[in-house]
Design an enzyme around this catalytic site. Sequence first.
Site, short mmCIF file in Angstrom:
data_model
loop_
_atom_site.label_atom_id
_atom_site.label_comp_id
_atom_site.label_asym_id
_atom_site.label_seq_id
_atom_site.Cartn_x
_atom_site.Cartn_y
_atom_site.Cartn_z
N HIS A 36 -2.00 13.25 22.39
CA HIS A 36 -1.34 13.56 21.35
C HIS A 36 -0.58 15.11 21.59
CE1 HIS A 36 -4.27 11.45 18.26
NE2 HIS A 36 -4.73 11.03 19.41
N GLU A 61 -4.45 17.17 23.61
CA GLU A 61 -3.37 17.88 22.56
C GLU A 61 -2.62 18.65 23.78
OE1 GLU A 61 -2.72 17.40 19.74
OE2 GLU A 61 -4.54 16.57 18.79
#
Length: 358
Positions: A87, A164
């Site tokens: 992500h 992330e």
Amino acid sequence: DGYEYSHTNDNLWRKSRKSNAGSSCVGTDLNRNFDVQHCREGASTNPCSETYCGVTPWDNVETANQRDYFQSLQSSGVNILAAVDVHAKGLMWMSPYGYTRSLPPAKDYDRMTYCGQKGADAFAALYGNTMAVGSIANVIYVVSGGSKDWAYEKAGVVYSWGLEVRGSSFQPPESNIIPSNLENFAGMVAAIECAYAVEFEDEDTGNGGGDNQDDCVDLVPSGLQWSDGAAVECEELGVAYCPEYEAVRERCPKLCGVCETDCQDKDPSGLTYTNGRPAPCNEIERYCSSYESVREACPATCGNCPEDFSTAGKLEGDMLAIRIERLDNAEESVPVAVYGAMAVAGLGFVGAIAALVA
């Protein structure tokens, strides 16, 4: 689909493009559509929400296809070592759980974080970008129905991570493309190599070896629920419930202090007679009342184990029915009923539902 739509219409689109019955709003947040604590905390039942979880797990073809792919690999004998979901943004290397701030059993969480840290270190070594490492719910926020929790809890993939990546916004400059991919790749290679070493070469994770075990853990999830459907974890229950309710003792042994490891004689005991000869526990029961050192080293022999809680209910066939009355010194302000426990051969007590009753 959502990926194509993000290129043609809205480059910040995050959901699928599946229509929702009775709503003009389109799409489901696919990372909340997996069959693990579906539509609970951190997900929305509003079709117009960016975190809409769908009507049921797998009701989007993208998530159903991922499930089917995992299952097809495993049914053909493939051992899935790791599952990684990438992500943007925020520099985080995360592992289960997402749906609760409680952690997985130590034997798994130690491995997740040990190799996750290896990956984060390799990631940082390239350009100096430091990642936060830990469970999803504790590093970023609580989210239910996520792919990482499903891969770990339902598909059995211990090394289930969510990354992330770099960037201060969802619109990073093109100059980030190459360095971002290079550091991501370096991190993943290091993490996968670590996972392989721990699982197949017995690399020590720093907590007792490659197959680090913690035999006394409260189950997460506990399998207990309140009447409104909300899960209740062991850490939320007070120990006052332990003496009366078998369901709590079975699901929360560490909370209740009823782990087998809590009452084992030390072997060797570490004690000696005055002539220097070792004194094993099975020879020195007569000294239990006189010496604290003997009681501490030989709790089973001395009968110095945690209280042997009386059984409030027992398994009969494959059902357990227990009514739990509120204890005066318990934290909860309402009575609790425990029912619906299931016993499976070889697994013992594997499920219980606790419901608040009026």
